[in-house]
Design a protein around this motif. Structure first.
Motif, short mmCIF file in Angstrom:
data_model
loop_
_atom_site.label_atom_id
_atom_site.label_comp_id
_atom_site.label_asym_id
_atom_site.label_seq_id
_atom_site.Cartn_x
_atom_site.Cartn_y
_atom_site.Cartn_z
N LEU A 152 -8.21 3.01 4.77
CA LEU A 152 -7.06 2.24 4.29
C LEU A 152 -6.07 3.13 3.54
O LEU A 152 -4.85 2.95 3.65
CB LEU A 152 -7.53 1.10 3.39
CG LEU A 152 -8.32 -0.01 4.11
CD1 LEU A 152 -8.93 -0.98 3.09
CD2 LEU A 152 -7.42 -0.77 5.07
N SER A 153 -6.58 4.09 2.78
CA SER A 153 -5.69 5.03 2.08
C SER A 153 -4.90 5.86 3.09
O SER A 153 -3.70 6.10 2.90
CB SER A 153 -6.50 5.95 1.17
OG SER A 153 -7.15 5.21 0.14
N ARG A 207 -2.17 3.70 4.69
CA ARG A 207 -1.01 3.51 3.81
C ARG A 207 -0.02 4.66 3.98
O ARG A 207 1.20 4.43 4.11
CB ARG A 207 -1.47 3.42 2.35
CG ARG A 207 -0.31 3.36 1.36
CD ARG A 207 -0.82 3.27 -0.08
NE ARG A 207 -1.78 4.33 -0.39
CZ ARG A 207 -1.46 5.59 -0.68
NH1 ARG A 207 -0.17 5.95 -0.69
NH2 ARG A 207 -2.37 6.47 -0.96
N CYS A 216 1.80 4.43 7.37
CA CYS A 216 2.85 3.40 7.38
C CYS A 216 4.09 3.88 6.65
O CYS A 216 5.22 3.62 7.07
CB CYS A 216 2.33 2.11 6.76
SG CYS A 216 1.12 1.23 7.79
N GLU A 217 3.89 4.60 5.55
CA GLU A 217 5.04 5.18 4.84
C GLU A 217 5.75 6.19 5.71
O GLU A 217 6.99 6.24 5.75
CB GLU A 217 4.57 5.82 3.54
CG GLU A 217 4.06 4.82 2.50
CD GLU A 217 3.38 5.51 1.32
OE1 GLU A 217 3.23 6.76 1.36
OE2 GLU A 217 2.99 4.81 0.37
N VAL A 264 3.96 -4.62 6.42
CA VAL A 264 2.56 -4.36 6.74
C VAL A 264 1.76 -5.63 6.45
O VAL A 264 1.76 -6.14 5.32
CB VAL A 264 1.97 -3.20 5.91
CG1 VAL A 264 0.53 -2.92 6.32
CG2 VAL A 264 2.82 -1.94 6.07
N GLU A 273 -7.06 -3.58 -1.56
CA GLU A 273 -5.64 -3.79 -1.82
C GLU A 273 -5.03 -2.61 -2.55
O GLU A 273 -3.88 -2.22 -2.28
CB GLU A 273 -5.44 -5.08 -2.62
CG GLU A 273 -5.67 -6.34 -1.80
CD GLU A 273 -5.27 -7.62 -2.53
OE1 GLU A 273 -5.12 -7.56 -3.77
OE2 GLU A 273 -5.12 -8.67 -1.88
N CYS A 330 -4.66 0.32 0.18
CA CYS A 330 -3.60 0.20 1.19
C CYS A 330 -2.25 -0.18 0.58
O CYS A 330 -1.22 -0.10 1.27
CB CYS A 330 -3.99 -0.80 2.27
SG CYS A 330 -4.13 -2.51 1.71
N GLY A 331 -2.25 -0.58 -0.67
CA GLY A 331 -1.00 -0.90 -1.34
C GLY A 331 -0.38 -2.20 -0.90
O GLY A 331 0.81 -2.41 -1.07
N CYS A 332 -1.18 -3.10 -0.32
CA CYS A 332 -0.66 -4.37 0.20
C CYS A 332 -1.61 -5.51 -0.15
O CYS A 332 -2.81 -5.30 -0.36
CB CYS A 332 -0.52 -4.32 1.73
SG CYS A 332 0.59 -3.06 2.35
#
Length: 507
Positions: free
Chosen positions: A75-76, A79, A82-83, A90, A112, A115-117
């Protein structure tokens, strides 16, 4: 990456950035980024990590620490990806493993952060709904029962066109079966039969209809089935398995050592032990539901979520024609010409009185939109390149015979109408009727392009019709000089297919 406008006939693409979905499943954690939110979303990046979050949840009630660590690392990474892709939105989903585990809430909180979401934890009913939406978004007028087999659960839900019934979820995922049965295939069979009794109502409705198989384990089985049958097109979506023929293959998978199966090296080692459970579950569904066919779906919960985000007008668009319109817009010399070609060929088909099914009409429309996508290739390879682009393209709403028809139509448009110019395997895939329809559409295209030069506004002035025993191409007087030997030969070739005489009239 910026999206461009689509032709007016299929609406317009929104200008914007990519969207992405992170799917935290019981077996894998996957990131799929799509070009944008549309009726036919095109993946631009796809990566999965087999974490096995659901392993042992059925017996211990907890997510394994090692699996959690692998998932958080994935997940990290996702992230950052995606950036890097400048993703606008996302969506992060979690399913059965996180839903059922006692330490699921703690994992989701850590996930969360990684992944920052915000993560949406799907209920079984919501997971079934999104699975069904995935099939609705990816098949042309689906009618049957959707079965989504994940690592932790199986969801069953009825679909008829865009109508979705009430779903049912059961703990029959591959990892859950492996866990609950202690690795015993015989025990797993008893668990499957007992659980499927809860879905008796759904399975009764399956009789004589299509079973849409969703999930990585069933796609892996389909890949092996293609290898065993020497199938010519290695595309999973809408790959059809005859239930009677498939039963022998499923027995083989259940009883054989996975290492001995043909093409087994194409299946990840982490998934191979789950094949027997997937085969057994599918066999029981066939036995109880008696479907007419098994259709493998490459689309599921992720695409279903995207479909759920669309407005009602966009949902009603046809996925194949939307994708063909996008390619027409991006690759053709004059995108509007594709729609004019569709109208021009429709008038000719009507004048001939040639019977055409709804599906054949649908495919011809797509073929007209795709007719000019290979023009930038070297002239000697336009047919071959167009065939490959269409036969192996990421189209949905299209079965394999239809895919072969579209590829052959554009191939013959460039290479001539002789069936000997193309391999026997793709001709067999199309079947004799669609093969001849492909030659007919190509023959019409071979008349249209020397007249219109792929420019819009010309074909409406130059109608092609059948009159009595003749095929008649009408040219306005200012275009009379177009009627050279080349064009006469093209009209003659079209007329020959229909046992008619060629005529070019100037008016």
């Amino acid at each position: 990456m910026v999206l461009v406008e689509r032709s007016e006939a299929q609406g317009r693409l929104k200008i914007g950035r990519p969207v992405a979905i992170i799917d935290i499943g019981s077996n894998s954690v996957r990131l799929v980024a799509y070009e944008g939110l549309s009726r036919a979303p095109t993946p631009i990046y796809n990566e999965k990590v087999l974490c096995g979050l659901g392993r042992h949840v059925a017996t211990t009630g907890r997510l394994d620490d090692d699996a959690v660590e692998r998932a958080l690392r994935a997940l990290s990474r996702f992230r950052v990806l995606c950036e890097t892709m400048d993703v606008a939105e996302v969506y992060v989903l979690a399913t059965a493993a996180a839903r059922d585990a006692t330490n699921g809430p703690d994992f989701l909180a850590a996930a969360e952060q990684a992944c920052g979401c915000r993560i949406q934890l799907l209920s079984g009913a919501k997971e079934a709904l999104f699975s069904a939406y995935g099939v609705v978004s990816g098949f042309y007028k689906p009618d049957g029962l959707v079965g989504d087999m994940g690592g932790g659960s199986l969801e069953l839900v009825d679909v008829q066109g865009a109508l979705v019934g009430e779903g049912v979820t059961m703990p029959l995922g591959g990892l859950a079966l492996q866990d609950l049965s202690g690795g015993s295939v015989k025990k797993a069979q008893k668990i499957i039969r007992a659980s499927l009794e809860r879905a008796a109502g759904h399975l009764e409705q399956l009789h004589g209809r299509t079973f849409y198989a969703v999930g990585g384990t069933w796609r892996a089985l389909a890949r092996l089935h293609q290898a065993v049958t020497d199938y010519p097109l290695h595309i999973m979506h809408n790959y059809i398995i005859n239930p009677e023929d498939g039963l022998d293959f499923l027995h083989l998978v259940e009883e054989a050592d996975a290492k001995t199966l043909k093409d087994i090296e194409s299946i990840s080692e982490a998934r191979r032990p789950l094949l027997a459970y997937g085969a057994m579950l599918l066999e029981e569904i066939i036995r109880l539901g008696e479907p007419k066919e098994i259709a493998i779906s490459a689309l599921g919960v992720r695409e279903g979520l995207l479909y759920d985000q669309l407005d009602p007008e966009t949902r009603r668009l046809d996925p194949l024609l939307t994708a063909a319109s996008d390619l027409n817009l991006l690759r053709s010399r004059s995108p509007r010409h594709g729609e004019e070609l569709w109208e021009w060929t429709s008038r000719f088909i009507d004048s001939v009185g040639l019977p055409e099914t709804e599906n054949e009409q649908h495919l011809r429309h797509a073929g007209c939109l795709l007719a000019d996508i290979g023009w930038r290739a070297h002239p000697d390879y336009r047919g071959e390149q167009s065939l490959n682009l269409i036969a192996y393209g990421a189209f949905v709403g299209l079965d394999h015979p239809g895919r072969a028809y579209l590829a052959l139509s554009i191939f013959f448009r460039h290479e001539g109408l002789s069936p000997d110019k193309v391999g026997s395997r793709i001709k067999a895939l199309a079947g004799s009727r669609l093969m001849e329809r492909a030659r007919l559409l190509a023959a019409m295209m071979r008349v249209a392009y020397p007249v219109s030069v792929a420019m819009e506004g010309v074909l409406p002035q130059t109608p092609l019709t059948a009159q009595g025993r003749s095929v008649v191409l009408r040219l306005p007087r200012h275009m009379a000089d177009l009627a050279n030997e080349r064009l006469v030969g093209r009209v003659r070739a079209l007329a020959k297919l229909l046992n008619l005489e060629p005529v070019i009239e100037v008016s």
